[in-house]
Scaffold this active site. Structure first.
Site, PDB file in Angstrom:
ATOM      1  N   LYS A   1      -5.063  -4.408  14.755  1.00 20.37           N
ATOM      2  CA  LYS A   1      -6.105  -5.139  14.025  1.00 20.37           C
ATOM      3  C   LYS A   1      -6.954  -5.853  15.072  1.00 20.37           C
ATOM      4  CE  LYS A   1      -3.587  -6.073   9.689  1.00 20.37           C
ATOM      5  NZ  LYS A   1      -2.636  -7.010   9.022  1.00 20.37           N
TER       6      LYS A   1
ATOM      7  N   ASP B   1      -8.432  -2.837  -1.147  1.00 18.47           N
ATOM      8  CA  ASP B   1      -8.714  -1.726  -0.232  1.00 18.47           C
ATOM      9  C   ASP B   1      -9.190  -0.477  -0.967  1.00 18.47           C
ATOM     10  OD1 ASP B   1      -7.549  -3.494   1.517  1.00 18.47           O
ATOM     11  OD2 ASP B   1      -5.639  -2.439   1.589  1.00 18.47           O
TER      12      ASP B   1
ATOM     13  N   GLU C   1       5.427   0.867   7.238  1.00 15.85           N
ATOM     14  CA  GLU C   1       4.924  -0.307   7.957  1.00 15.85           C
ATOM     15  C   GLU C   1       5.606  -1.566   7.420  1.00 15.85           C
ATOM     16  OE1 GLU C   1       0.623  -0.287   7.999  1.00 15.85           O
ATOM     17  OE2 GLU C   1       0.510  -2.468   8.016  1.00 15.85           O
TER      18      GLU C   1
ATOM     19  N   LYS D   1      -6.344   3.613   9.604  1.00 17.03           N
ATOM     20  CA  LYS D   1      -6.101   3.183   8.231  1.00 17.03           C
ATOM     21  C   LYS D   1      -7.289   2.321   7.845  1.00 17.03           C
ATOM     22  CE  LYS D   1      -3.166  -0.641   6.734  1.00 17.03           C
ATOM     23  NZ  LYS D   1      -1.831  -1.128   6.409  1.00 17.03           N
TER      24      LYS D   1
ATOM     25  N   SER E   1      -6.697  -0.153  12.577  1.00 17.19           N
ATOM     26  CA  SER E   1      -6.686  -0.644  11.195  1.00 17.19           C
ATOM     27  C   SER E   1      -7.884  -1.505  10.813  1.00 17.19           C
ATOM     28  CB  SER E   1      -5.403  -1.452  10.968  1.00 17.19           C
ATOM     29  OG  SER E   1      -5.395  -2.020   9.683  1.00 17.19           O
ATOM     30  N   HIS E   2      -8.296  -1.358   9.562  1.00 16.38           N
ATOM     31  CA  HIS E   2      -9.277  -2.264   8.946  1.00 16.38           C
ATOM     32  C   HIS E   2      -8.537  -3.524   8.505  1.00 16.38           C
ATOM     33  CE1 HIS E   2      -8.235  -1.129   4.527  1.00 16.38           C
ATOM     34  NE2 HIS E   2      -7.178  -1.233   5.270  1.00 16.38           N
ATOM     35  N   ARG E   3      -9.231  -4.436   7.808  1.00 13.37           N
ATOM     36  CA  ARG E   3      -8.583  -5.577   7.164  1.00 13.37           C
ATOM     37  C   ARG E   3      -8.947  -5.545   5.677  1.00 13.37           C
ATOM     38  NH1 ARG E   3      -6.417  -9.443  10.455  1.00 13.37           N
ATOM     39  NH2 ARG E   3      -5.030  -9.546   8.654  1.00 13.37           N
TER      40      ARG E   3
ATOM     41  N   GLU F   1       0.820  -1.220   0.000  1.00 13.65           N
ATOM     42  CA  GLU F   1       0.000   0.000   0.000  1.00 13.65           C
ATOM     43  C   GLU F   1       0.850   1.264   0.000  1.00 13.65           C
ATOM     44  OE1 GLU F   1      -3.395   0.198   2.979  1.00 13.65           O
ATOM     45  OE2 GLU F   1      -2.213  -1.461   3.769  1.00 13.65           O
TER      46      GLU F   1
ATOM     47  N   ASP G   1       2.930   0.796   3.351  1.00 11.46           N
ATOM     48  CA  ASP G   1       2.893  -0.517   4.006  1.00 11.46           C
ATOM     49  C   ASP G   1       3.595  -1.464   3.048  1.00 11.46           C
ATOM     50  OD1 ASP G   1       2.541  -2.873   5.276  1.00 11.46           O
ATOM     51  OD2 ASP G   1       0.353  -2.931   5.137  1.00 11.46           O
TER      52      ASP G   1
HETATM   53  P1  PGA Z   1      -4.630  -7.669   5.579  1.00 11.24           P
HETATM   54  O1  PGA Z   1      -3.696  -6.449   5.272  1.00 11.24           O
HETATM   55  O2  PGA Z   1      -5.867  -7.181   6.232  1.00 11.24           O
HETATM   56  O3  PGA Z   1      -4.897  -8.302   4.248  1.00 11.24           O
HETATM   57  O4  PGA Z   1      -3.846  -8.602   6.451  1.00 11.24           O
HETATM   58  C1  PGA Z   1      -3.708  -5.286   6.015  1.00 11.24           C
HETATM   59  C2  PGA Z   1      -2.310  -4.784   6.242  1.00 11.24           C
HETATM   60  O5  PGA Z   1      -1.344  -5.452   5.853  1.00 11.24           O
HETATM   61  O6  PGA Z   1      -2.117  -3.735   6.833  1.00 11.24           O
HETATM   62 ZN    ZN Z   2       0.241  -4.216   6.965  1.00 17.16          ZN
END
Ligand code: PGA
Ligand code: ZN
Length: 428
Positions: A341, A207, A291, A392, A368-370, A164, A242
């Site tokens: 997460k 995303d 990240e 995020k 954070s989202h997923r 990202e 990221d």
């Molecule tokens: P993921 O990725 O939800 O697919 O694990 C999110 C991230 O890496 O920040």
């Molecule tokens: Zn990540």
């Protein structure tokens, strides 16, 4: 009191099953659903999946749903929804395993979040306020959003190794302005990509970030820099990455072409090469955060880059939101920001604890989202209630991502004069 808990299987934004729960009290019904991601590690709470390859390719969550309807429901009926810790500990005790593998963290978290919403309603306060009370912190704060504008890695089908590239409207004075700056830049970026690569490169990743077929980090960053400039936000918007480097670390080397089958293996970089690359990129571009710059077990290079102090260093796959990994990272100064997460933790109570742990170490916190999301906007209220400072939740595009950002708009409106946007203090 809680009168009924009823779960069902629904689909997330990727079309993969997840858990939704309806929790009833004497007041009303409270609904929540849980996200799911691509990266899973051995230290995080267990996402219970049925594993029957003939049904949803093994991804069904019927067992987790049944655990709620049969076991959790029975344990929680009659409990006061404002007592979050008691509710969460009742489920932890019922599960008996360290990583919630018996009932499933997806089952437990869905109920924990629904109970939190019910607790807020019981007290007749907004959800973020209830969360702030639970954490013992009284001052809610609107976070700086990290909008995903370019997707790569395992979140898209292009050749970009990095997962990202995000933009942070740190210079906005309110969240509403931050969202506008993010949206405008996103649309300028679409125009920039269309001019350089044609409209077929404007498809988006999981995303909502654009997934152009760029051939290097720099090419992708140039597009973003150009878009920020065209939008007129050169001073106000910063960039975050990221890298999710675990996904392309093979042995001790990083395969920057891992997304391209014909080129894979031809552009291997050592950890030292990566370090030098990051050092240069932080000079050439307004990058303020990176990240997962290295493999999740490469504690040494995490320490090295953190000691350089060229930007914020966020631990996602490194930490897996796990209290023991966070403790180690604090002790060894391996990073300085927690990527939170919630589904890797499993209950609201434990989420509050890990955020406290991070804040006591003077770390930043990114709620954070997923990649697999639902329309549940809980993390928006969570980020405000815990005064995380950063969120995020993907691009300023696609419903399941915007549900979080739009909720932050509503919270800011409700707070009125009391609303504080993290802005320049995004790291505190
Ligand atoms: P993921 O990725 O939800 O697919 O694990 C999110 C991230 O890496 O920040
Ligand atoms: Zn990540």
């Amino acid at each position: 009191v809680i009168t009924k808990v009823k779960a069902r299987q629904i689909l997330d934004s990727r079309g993969i099953p997840t858990v939704e729960v309806d929790l009833y009290t004497n007041k009303a019904m409270f609904r929540s659903s849980v996200p799911s991601g691509n990266s899973t590690g051995m230290y995080e709470a267990v996402e219970l999946r049925d594993g029957d390859k003939g049904v949803y390719l093994g991804n069904g969550v019927a067992k987790a749903v049944k655990n709620i309807n049969d076991k959790i429901s029975e344990a929680l009926i009659g409990m006061d929804p404002t007592l979050q810790s008691q509710i969460d500990h009742a489920m932890i005790d019922l599960d008996k395993t360290e990583k919630k593998g018996e009932l499933g963290a997806n089952a437990i978290l869905a109920v924990s979040i629904a109970a939190c919403k019910a607790g807020a309603a019981e007290k007749e306060v907004p959800l973020y306020k209830h969360i702030a009370d639970l954490s013992g912190k009284a001052n809610p704060m609107l976070p700086v959003p990290a909008f995903t504008v370019i997707s790569g890695g395992r979140h898209a089908g292009n050749n970009l190794a990095i997962e990202e590239i995000m933009i942070l409207p740190i210079g906005a004075s309110r969240f509403e302005e931050a969202l506008r700056m993010g949206s405008e830049t996103y649309h300028h970026l679409k125009a920039v990509i269309t001019e350089k690569f044609g409209p077929h490169n404007c498809n988006v990743g999981e995303d909502g970030g654009f997934a152009p077929n760029v051939s290097s980090f720099r090419e992708a960053l140039d597009l973003v820099k150009e878009a920020i400039g065209r939008a007129g936000y050169d001073e106000k918007i910063k960039i975050a990455l990221d890298v999710a480097a675990t996904n392309f670390c093979i042995g001790k080397r990083y395969d920057l072409d891992f997304q391209s089958p014909q080129k894979s293996g031809q552009d291997f970089k050592s950890a030292e090469d990566m370090m030098e690359l990051y050092r240069q990129l932080c000079v050439e571009y307004p990058i303020v955060s990176i990240e997962d710059p290295f493999d999740k077990e490469d504690w040494e290079h995490f320490k090295d880059i953190s000691s350089l102090a060229i930007c914020q260093v966020v631990g996602d796959d490194l930490l897996m939101s796990n209290a023991k990994r966070i403790e180690r990272a604090i002790t060894e100064s391996a990073c300085n920001t927690l990527l939170l997460k919630v589904n890797q933790v499993g209950t609201v109570t434990e989420v509050i604890e890990v955020v406290k742990q991070a804040k006591e170490a003077h770390w930043g916190v990114v709620t954070s989202h997923r990649s697999g999301e639902t329309v549940d906007s809980f993390i928006a209220d969570l980020s405000v209630g815990l005064a995380a400072g950063q969120i995020k939740a993907g691009a300023p595009c696609r419903g399941e991502r915007l549900e979080k950002y739009n909720q932050l708009l509503r919270i800011e409106e409700e707070l009125g004069d009391q609303a504080v946007y993290a802005g320049e203090d995004w790291r505190q």
